[in-house]
Design an enzyme around this catalytic site. Structure first.
Site, PDB file in Angstrom:
ATOM      1  N   LYS A  56       0.518  -1.124  -0.311  1.00 28.26           N
ATOM      2  CA  LYS A  56       0.233  -0.011  -0.258  1.00 28.26           C
ATOM      3  C   LYS A  56       0.917   1.545   0.032  1.00 28.26           C
ATOM      4  O   LYS A  56       0.174   2.711  -0.875  1.00 28.26           O
ATOM      5  CB  LYS A  56      -1.245   0.118   1.021  1.00 28.26           C
ATOM      6  CG  LYS A  56      -1.741   0.892   1.452  1.00 28.26           C
ATOM      7  CD  LYS A  56      -1.998   1.013   2.975  1.00 28.26           C
ATOM      8  CE  LYS A  56      -1.583   1.736   3.977  1.00 28.26           C
ATOM      9  NZ  LYS A  56      -1.248   3.357   3.822  1.00 28.26           N
ATOM     10  N   ASN A  57       1.899   1.282   1.002  1.00 25.26           N
ATOM     11  CA  ASN A  57       2.819   2.828   0.965  1.00 25.26           C
ATOM     12  C   ASN A  57       3.183   3.201  -0.124  1.00 25.26           C
ATOM     13  O   ASN A  57       4.228   3.889  -0.010  1.00 25.26           O
ATOM     14  CB  ASN A  57       3.374   2.658   2.353  1.00 25.26           C
ATOM     15  CG  ASN A  57       2.647   3.062   3.942  1.00 25.26           C
ATOM     16  OD1 ASN A  57       1.377   2.668   3.048  1.00 25.26           O
ATOM     17  ND2 ASN A  57       3.229   2.414   4.593  1.00 25.26           N
TER      18      ASN A  57
ATOM     19  N   ARG B 202      -4.650  10.800   4.504  1.00 26.71           N
ATOM     20  CA  ARG B 202      -3.212  11.315   4.996  1.00 26.71           C
ATOM     21  C   ARG B 202      -2.806  11.672   3.853  1.00 26.71           C
ATOM     22  O   ARG B 202      -2.132  12.547   2.797  1.00 26.71           O
ATOM     23  CB  ARG B 202      -2.496  11.167   6.338  1.00 26.71           C
ATOM     24  CG  ARG B 202      -3.583  12.114   7.159  1.00 26.71           C
ATOM     25  CD  ARG B 202      -2.807  11.865   8.605  1.00 26.71           C
ATOM     26  NE  ARG B 202      -2.136  12.939   8.144  1.00 26.71           N
ATOM     27  CZ  ARG B 202      -0.358  13.176   8.402  1.00 26.71           C
ATOM     28  NH1 ARG B 202       0.022  12.403   7.914  1.00 26.71           N
ATOM     29  NH2 ARG B 202      -0.177  14.391   8.681  1.00 26.71           N
TER      30      ARG B 202
ATOM     31  N   CYS C 175      -5.708  13.295  13.292  1.00 29.20           N
ATOM     32  CA  CYS C 175      -5.348  12.003  13.383  1.00 29.20           C
ATOM     33  C   CYS C 175      -5.604  10.732  14.156  1.00 29.20           C
ATOM     34  O   CYS C 175      -5.288  11.331  15.633  1.00 29.20           O
ATOM     35  CB  CYS C 175      -4.243  11.565  12.773  1.00 29.20           C
ATOM     36  SG  CYS C 175      -3.713  10.238  11.770  1.00 29.20           S
TER      37      CYS C 175
ATOM     38  N   ARG D   3       0.874  14.576  13.252  1.00 29.70           N
ATOM     39  CA  ARG D   3       1.510  14.014  12.079  1.00 29.70           C
ATOM     40  C   ARG D   3       1.473  15.254  11.617  1.00 29.70           C
ATOM     41  O   ARG D   3       0.460  15.540  10.237  1.00 29.70           O
ATOM     42  CB  ARG D   3       0.288  12.668  11.345  1.00 29.70           C
ATOM     43  CG  ARG D   3       0.606  11.613  12.503  1.00 29.70           C
ATOM     44  CD  ARG D   3      -0.420  10.793  11.731  1.00 29.70           C
ATOM     45  NE  ARG D   3       0.215  10.101  10.574  1.00 29.70           N
ATOM     46  CZ  ARG D   3      -0.037   8.896   9.647  1.00 29.70           C
ATOM     47  NH1 ARG D   3      -1.546   8.032  10.664  1.00 29.70           N
ATOM     48  NH2 ARG D   3       0.847   8.465   8.819  1.00 29.70           N
TER      49      ARG D   3
ATOM     50  N   ASP E 243       4.580   0.456  12.167  1.00 32.10           N
ATOM     51  CA  ASP E 243       3.084  -0.147  11.831  1.00 32.10           C
ATOM     52  C   ASP E 243       3.056  -1.675  12.359  1.00 32.10           C
ATOM     53  O   ASP E 243       2.026  -2.534  11.033  1.00 32.10           O
ATOM     54  CB  ASP E 243       2.584  -0.347  10.279  1.00 32.10           C
ATOM     55  CG  ASP E 243       2.735   1.206   9.920  1.00 32.10           C
ATOM     56  OD1 ASP E 243       2.416   2.047  10.266  1.00 32.10           O
ATOM     57  OD2 ASP E 243       3.407   1.305   8.281  1.00 32.10           O
TER      58      ASP E 243
ATOM     59  N   VAL F 157       7.815   6.499  16.838  1.00 35.39           N
ATOM     60  CA  VAL F 157       7.525   7.259  15.653  1.00 35.39           C
ATOM     61  C   VAL F 157       6.443   8.660  15.376  1.00 35.39           C
ATOM     62  O   VAL F 157       6.308   9.803  15.426  1.00 35.39           O
ATOM     63  CB  VAL F 157       7.717   6.528  14.658  1.00 35.39           C
ATOM     64  CG1 VAL F 157       7.558   7.139  13.244  1.00 35.39           C
ATOM     65  CG2 VAL F 157       8.818   5.571  14.764  1.00 35.39           C
TER      66      VAL F 157
ATOM     67  N   ARG G 172      -9.392  -0.056   4.529  1.00 36.70           N
ATOM     68  CA  ARG G 172      -7.800   0.227   3.914  1.00 36.70           C
ATOM     69  C   ARG G 172      -6.717  -0.141   3.759  1.00 36.70           C
ATOM     70  O   ARG G 172      -5.697   0.584   2.338  1.00 36.70           O
ATOM     71  CB  ARG G 172      -7.620   2.232   5.059  1.00 36.70           C
ATOM     72  CG  ARG G 172      -8.721   2.608   4.937  1.00 36.70           C
ATOM     73  CD  ARG G 172      -8.246   4.614   6.683  1.00 36.70           C
ATOM     74  NE  ARG G 172      -6.718   4.506   5.684  1.00 36.70           N
ATOM     75  CZ  ARG G 172      -5.775   5.559   6.197  1.00 36.70           C
ATOM     76  NH1 ARG G 172      -6.753   4.948   7.990  1.00 36.70           N
ATOM     77  NH2 ARG G 172      -4.653   4.961   5.925  1.00 36.70           N
TER      78      ARG G 172
HETATM   79  C1  UD1 Z   1       3.877   6.758   6.576  1.00 39.49           C
HETATM   80  C2  UD1 Z   1       3.084   6.026   6.481  1.00 39.49           C
HETATM   81  C3  UD1 Z   1       2.764   5.073   7.538  1.00 39.49           C
HETATM   82  C4  UD1 Z   1       3.739   4.588   8.548  1.00 39.49           C
HETATM   83  C5  UD1 Z   1       4.906   5.922   8.828  1.00 39.49           C
HETATM   84  C6  UD1 Z   1       6.216   5.455   9.221  1.00 39.49           C
HETATM   85  C7  UD1 Z   1       2.688   5.883   4.026  1.00 39.49           C
HETATM   86  C8  UD1 Z   1       1.801   6.252   3.253  1.00 39.49           C
HETATM   87  N1  UD1 Z   1       2.023   6.408   5.130  1.00 39.49           N
HETATM   88  O1  UD1 Z   1       2.987   7.559   6.803  1.00 39.49           O
HETATM   89  O2  UD1 Z   1       2.181   3.898   6.968  1.00 39.49           O
HETATM   90  O3  UD1 Z   1       3.385   4.388   9.708  1.00 39.49           O
HETATM   91  O4  UD1 Z   1       5.077   6.134   7.586  1.00 39.49           O
HETATM   92  O5  UD1 Z   1       7.034   4.555   9.671  1.00 39.49           O
HETATM   93  O6  UD1 Z   1       3.456   5.896   3.657  1.00 39.49           O
HETATM   94  N2  UD1 Z   1       6.310  14.485  11.129  1.00 39.49           N
HETATM   95  C9  UD1 Z   1       6.811  15.506  11.042  1.00 39.49           C
HETATM   96  N3  UD1 Z   1       6.859  16.709  10.108  1.00 39.49           N
HETATM   97  C10 UD1 Z   1       6.085  16.134   8.894  1.00 39.49           C
HETATM   98  C11 UD1 Z   1       6.595  15.061   8.317  1.00 39.49           C
HETATM   99  C12 UD1 Z   1       6.509  14.326   9.859  1.00 39.49           C
HETATM  100  O7  UD1 Z   1       7.324  15.924  12.699  1.00 39.49           O
HETATM  101  O8  UD1 Z   1       6.103  16.983   8.181  1.00 39.49           O
HETATM  102  C13 UD1 Z   1       6.812  13.286  12.050  1.00 39.49           C
HETATM  103  C14 UD1 Z   1       5.462  13.294  12.338  1.00 39.49           C
HETATM  104  O9  UD1 Z   1       4.366  12.933  13.498  1.00 39.49           O
HETATM  105  C15 UD1 Z   1       5.849  11.237  12.257  1.00 39.49           C
HETATM  106  C16 UD1 Z   1       7.631  10.935  12.296  1.00 39.49           C
HETATM  107  O10 UD1 Z   1       7.792  11.760  11.530  1.00 39.49           O
HETATM  108  O11 UD1 Z   1       6.057  11.257  14.316  1.00 39.49           O
HETATM  109  C17 UD1 Z   1       7.398  10.459  11.056  1.00 39.49           C
HETATM  110  O12 UD1 Z   1       6.543  10.713   9.755  1.00 39.49           O
HETATM  111  P1  UD1 Z   1       6.150  10.046   8.631  1.00 39.49           P
HETATM  112  O13 UD1 Z   1       7.402   9.041   8.845  1.00 39.49           O
HETATM  113  O14 UD1 Z   1       5.928  11.757   8.261  1.00 39.49           O
HETATM  114  O15 UD1 Z   1       4.547   9.660   8.496  1.00 39.49           O
HETATM  115  P2  UD1 Z   1       4.153   9.133   7.528  1.00 39.49           P
HETATM  116  O16 UD1 Z   1       4.810  10.029   6.083  1.00 39.49           O
HETATM  117  O17 UD1 Z   1       2.329   9.674   7.746  1.00 39.49           O
END
Ligand code: UD1
Length: 419
Positions: free
Chosen positions: A22-23, A93, A117, A122, A306, A328, A398
């Site tokens: 999916k990701n 998201r 969320c 996030r 995950d 995380v 999902r």
């Molecule tokens: C992706 C995955 C999700 C997985 C996550 C972590 C997809 C579609 N989803 O989510 O399944 O659980 O990676 O492996 O690929 N953060 C910030 N600022 C930002 C972005 C992120 O502070 O602009 C922080 C988040 O709050 C979190 C950490 O970075 O603590 C990691 O998040 P992130 O890797 O961005 O998760 P997603 O990409 O949303």
């Protein structure tokens, strides 16, 4: 609202095929916005998030159709829209992944801010910081991120946190930027590397993907792609944990063990015998009860967040005491309260949960709160005595393709209840 009913107590036995990741699929679908040429993606799982992405792309003028065996064909000859509306973004998201491609291709993008969320704040600040470093003008207007740039310029982007979708957004935008972009502290997840390979097949120049420094040399334009997505490591891991919890013996096929090192290591620590081949993983628990394991989640190649909920469920019925620490995301322990309703002995302590394994859980009605949490409730139901009914299974749909059918193939007593 659909529910899933599980009658616990049967060890899982047999073989199950894993779907596409999916990701990786989601950013690849959005990458079709980068080119006017046709793109074809194979191995796409039948998931709600995929349908949502297709709906989003269609709204933007992408001609999109489903071929056989879930191959998706896309053609974004002319874009009709630049907006990812709140209605879609709030259900997924990952809609934020249109931001980089749209901005790079047509110089403007409007994406609704995701808002609250279930698994913590996030934010998307790092996505925006990266695109700003590349010359984008970004502001928030009536709940929407509005980004503009005549042509993005290559830049050095240092991410404070190795965000997965943030890395993907910046990498996709950089493929059409003027000059070279270097992303430091980039996410190293296999899905990011697979997206890079897909972009390379479109003519993008990318190196270092799979490491924490990715270099992208921008091109004037990209061609289409014909790509097959890598298998879903989280789905594979979920079935292996299910096998371990039930004392079963399961082979997952279309699975890549090299993307699951941290998870397989923990399953061995829990007492499972693991064998692997080029595209399969076999786990044998031989009727034994798992031993408790300590887990700390971390970005790849660390233990995946995950898979945290599934190992929390495993510890619930394991021998001994395990501590699961989530680093995380904040607030990603919504499943704990539900597992306690089955009789699990768990205590939350800040960002950790201390779990004393019990001999038996007892079935109960449960409520799914987010995607992976809902998978862990199904796993708990497989070992709980009597019936467990998981409500709000749209969360599971999902991210898991036909979960009840696949578990039934392995001998589980599980069915979907309508309405
Ligand atoms: C992706 C995955 C999700 C997985 C996550 C972590 C997809 C579609 N989803 O989510 O399944 O659980 O990676 O492996 O690929 N953060 C910030 N600022 C930002 C972005 C992120 O502070 O602009 C922080 C988040 O709050 C979190 C950490 O970075 O603590 C990691 O998040 P992130 O890797 O961005 O998760 P997603 O990409 O949303």
């Amino acid at each position: 609202m659909a529910r899933i009913q599980i009658t616990g107590g049967r060890p899982l036995e047999g073989t199950v095929a894993i779907s596409g990741a999916k990701n990786a699929v989601l950013p690849m679908l959005m990458a079709s916005l980068l080119t006017e040429k046709p793109c074809g993606l194979s191995g796409v799982p039948h998931l709600k998030d995929v349908t949502t992405s297709m709906e989003l792309l269609a709204q933007m003028g992408v001609e999109i159709s489903l071929g056989e065996h879930f191959r998706v064909e896309m053609e974004a000859r002319e874009l009709a829209g630049d907006t990812a509306p709140y209605d879609l973004v709030k259900t997924m998201r990952a809609s934020i992944l249109v931001l980089g491609p749209l901005l790079a291709r047509q110089g403007v993008a409007r994406v609704s801010l995701p808002g609250g969320c279930a698994i913590g704040a996030r934010p998307v600040d790092l996505h925006l910081k990266g695109l700003k470093a590349m010359g984008a003008d970004i502001h928030v207007d009536s709940g929407y991120i509005v980004a503009r740039a005549e042509r993005l310029r290559g830049a050095r982007v240092v991410l404070d946190t190795a965000t997965v979708t943030g890395t993907e957004n910046i990498m996709m935008a950089a493929t059409l930027a003027d000059g070279t972009t270097v992303i430091e502290n980039a996410a190293q997840e296999p899905e990011v590397a697979d997206l890079a390979e897909c972009l390379i097949s479109m003519g993008a120049s990318i190196s270092g993907h799979g490491t924490n420094t990715i270099t992208i040399e921008g091109r004037e334009r990209l061609g289409g792609y014909d790509y097959t997505v890598l298998p879903d490591r989280i789905e594979a891991g979920t079935f292996l944990v299910a096998a371990a919890m039930t004392g079963g013996h399961v082979r997952v096929v279309n699975a890549r063990s090299d993307t699951l090192d941290a998870v397989l290591g923990k399953l061995e620590e829990a007492g499972a015998k693991i064998e692997t081949g080029p595209d399969w993983i076999e786990l044998d628990m031989a009727g034994r009860r798992p031993r408790a394991v300590d887990i700390t989640t971390a970005p790849y190649p660390g233990f995946p967040t995950d898979m945290q909920a599934q190992f929390t469920a495993l510890n619930a019925i394991a021998e001994g005491t395990g501590v699961v620490r989530e680093t995380v995301f904040e607030n990603r322990f919504m499943h704990v309260q539900e597992l306690q309703r089955l009789g699990a002995d768990m205590r939350l302590e800040g960002n950790a949960v201390v779990i004393r394994g019990v001999e038996e859980l007892t079935g109960a009605p449960l409520m799914a709160t987010d995607l992976r949490a809902s998978a862990c409730l199904v796993l708990a139901g497989l070992v709980a005595a009597g019936d467990t009914v998981v409500d709000r299974v749209y969360h599971i749909d999902r991210g898991y393709e036909n979960i009840e059918e696949k578990l039934r193939q392995l001998g589980a007593r599980i069915q979907r209840l309508a309405g």
